[in-house]
Motif scaffolding. Structure first.
Motif, PDB file in Angstrom:
ATOM      1  N   SER A   6       0.830  -1.211   0.000  1.00  0.00           N
ATOM      2  CA  SER A   6       0.000   0.000   0.000  1.00  0.00           C
ATOM      3  C   SER A   6       0.860   1.254   0.000  1.00  0.00           C
ATOM      4  O   SER A   6       0.598   2.197  -0.767  1.00  0.00           O
ATOM      5  CB  SER A   6      -0.927   0.014   1.218  1.00  0.00           C
ATOM      6  OG  SER A   6      -1.783  -1.094   1.197  1.00  0.00           O
ATOM      7  N   ILE A   7       1.873   1.282   0.848  1.00  0.00           N
ATOM      8  CA  ILE A   7       2.777   2.438   0.911  1.00  0.00           C
ATOM      9  C   ILE A   7       3.480   2.633  -0.425  1.00  0.00           C
ATOM     10  O   ILE A   7       3.620   3.760  -0.917  1.00  0.00           O
ATOM     11  CB  ILE A   7       3.792   2.280   2.066  1.00  0.00           C
ATOM     12  CG1 ILE A   7       3.076   2.376   3.408  1.00  0.00           C
ATOM     13  CG2 ILE A   7       4.904   3.322   1.967  1.00  0.00           C
ATOM     14  CD1 ILE A   7       3.941   2.024   4.601  1.00  0.00           C
ATOM     15  N   THR A   8       3.912   1.538  -1.034  1.00  0.00           N
ATOM     16  CA  THR A   8       4.593   1.616  -2.328  1.00  0.00           C
ATOM     17  C   THR A   8       3.667   2.172  -3.401  1.00  0.00           C
ATOM     18  O   THR A   8       4.065   3.058  -4.175  1.00  0.00           O
ATOM     19  CB  THR A   8       5.100   0.223  -2.749  1.00  0.00           C
ATOM     20  OG1 THR A   8       5.964  -0.280  -1.736  1.00  0.00           O
ATOM     21  CG2 THR A   8       5.840   0.285  -4.072  1.00  0.00           C
ATOM     22  N   ILE A  10       0.942   4.027  -3.003  1.00  0.00           N
ATOM     23  CA  ILE A  10       0.639   5.439  -2.713  1.00  0.00           C
ATOM     24  C   ILE A  10       1.819   6.319  -3.104  1.00  0.00           C
ATOM     25  O   ILE A  10       1.640   7.376  -3.728  1.00  0.00           O
ATOM     26  CB  ILE A  10       0.269   5.617  -1.220  1.00  0.00           C
ATOM     27  CG1 ILE A  10      -1.087   4.960  -0.929  1.00  0.00           C
ATOM     28  CG2 ILE A  10       0.257   7.098  -0.829  1.00  0.00           C
ATOM     29  CD1 ILE A  10      -1.427   4.850   0.552  1.00  0.00           C
ATOM     30  N   SER A  11       3.033   5.876  -2.782  1.00  0.00           N
ATOM     31  CA  SER A  11       4.238   6.641  -3.155  1.00  0.00           C
ATOM     32  C   SER A  11       4.370   6.739  -4.663  1.00  0.00           C
ATOM     33  O   SER A  11       4.725   7.801  -5.194  1.00  0.00           O
ATOM     34  CB  SER A  11       5.484   5.994  -2.562  1.00  0.00           C
ATOM     35  OG  SER A  11       5.418   5.963  -1.167  1.00  0.00           O
ATOM     36  N   LEU A  12       4.088   5.646  -5.349  1.00  0.00           N
ATOM     37  CA  LEU A  12       4.151   5.651  -6.810  1.00  0.00           C
ATOM     38  C   LEU A  12       3.126   6.611  -7.400  1.00  0.00           C
ATOM     39  O   LEU A  12       3.431   7.370  -8.326  1.00  0.00           O
ATOM     40  CB  LEU A  12       3.940   4.233  -7.348  1.00  0.00           C
ATOM     41  CG  LEU A  12       4.065   4.046  -8.845  1.00  0.00           C
ATOM     42  CD1 LEU A  12       5.489   4.369  -9.312  1.00  0.00           C
ATOM     43  CD2 LEU A  12       3.712   2.617  -9.230  1.00  0.00           C
ATOM     44  N   LEU A  14       1.800   9.264  -5.883  1.00  0.00           N
ATOM     45  CA  LEU A  14       2.235  10.643  -5.589  1.00  0.00           C
ATOM     46  C   LEU A  14       3.360  11.069  -6.528  1.00  0.00           C
ATOM     47  O   LEU A  14       3.362  12.198  -7.031  1.00  0.00           O
ATOM     48  CB  LEU A  14       2.685  10.755  -4.134  1.00  0.00           C
ATOM     49  CG  LEU A  14       1.576  10.714  -3.079  1.00  0.00           C
ATOM     50  CD1 LEU A  14       2.175  10.651  -1.674  1.00  0.00           C
ATOM     51  CD2 LEU A  14       0.664  11.933  -3.224  1.00  0.00           C
ATOM     52  N   SER A  15       4.311  10.163  -6.757  1.00  0.00           N
ATOM     53  CA  SER A  15       5.403  10.477  -7.672  1.00  0.00           C
ATOM     54  C   SER A  15       4.870  10.753  -9.065  1.00  0.00           C
ATOM     55  O   SER A  15       5.303  11.681  -9.747  1.00  0.00           O
ATOM     56  CB  SER A  15       6.397   9.310  -7.704  1.00  0.00           C
ATOM     57  OG  SER A  15       7.403   9.547  -8.649  1.00  0.00           O
ATOM     58  N   THR A  23       8.911   9.561 -12.925  1.00  0.00           N
ATOM     59  CA  THR A  23       8.342   8.321 -12.396  1.00  0.00           C
ATOM     60  C   THR A  23       8.577   7.180 -13.384  1.00  0.00           C
ATOM     61  O   THR A  23       9.032   6.097 -12.993  1.00  0.00           O
ATOM     62  CB  THR A  23       6.828   8.481 -12.122  1.00  0.00           C
ATOM     63  OG1 THR A  23       6.641   9.561 -11.204  1.00  0.00           O
ATOM     64  CG2 THR A  23       6.239   7.205 -11.549  1.00  0.00           C
TER      65      THR A  23
END
Length: 159
Positions: A6-8, A10-12, A14-15, A23
């Protein structure tokens, strides 16, 4: 694991929202690095799997067992350092060893070196971090694993 995914994602996302070009460049660069490492990693895993398959389980029990004394710790540390096993295979192997009489301190040394020391992966690690850092990290991890096993052995007797 789902939290990490999930964190990955979301970070992707946002990037991607901030800079689409960077990206895609990052994803492409990461995939290229992965594809460069993949053949070496797969060959190492295949060789280790064949060796583990051909090695009788009784041999592990003989050298990991409580009858082998302090050398059981050393043997567990060496095997753990050389072996490249994924966790989903390592934990059942350790469960088998425990059910057959191998002590928790020896298992702790084996698991710790298995996860932290990488003799087989030194060529890959050296390429990215340099020989000095690779050797220092592996030596400290090896000593740390033996310390963990010793500490668990002491605590196991006390508790």
């Amino acid at each position: 694991m789902s939290i990490l995914i999930s964190i990955t994602l979301i970070s992707l996302l946002l990037s991607f929202l901030f800079d689409k070009k960077k990206t895609f460049e990052g994803i492409e660069k990461g995939l290229m690095m992965f594809l460069k490492i993949l053949p070496v990693l797969l060959s190492v895993i295949i060789i280790i799997s064949i060796v583990l398959y051909l090695t009788p389980k009784e041999l592990f029990l003989k050298y990991f067992g409580n009858d082998f004394g302090a050398m059981g710790y050393v043997f567990a540390a060496l095997i753990g350092s050389i072996t490249l096993l994924p966790r989903f295979i390592a934990y059942p192997v350790c469960g088998f060893l425990i059910k057959n009489g191998v002590g928790y301190p020896v298992i702790a040394v084996f698991i710790t070196t298995l996860m932290m020391v990488g003799i087989v992966t030194i060529p890959i690690e050296k390429k990215y971090f340099g020989l000095k850092v690779t050797l220092i990290r592996n030596i400290l991890s090896f000593v740390g694993a033996l310390s963990v096993g010793l500490l668990i052995g002491i605590l196991w007797k006390v508790l």
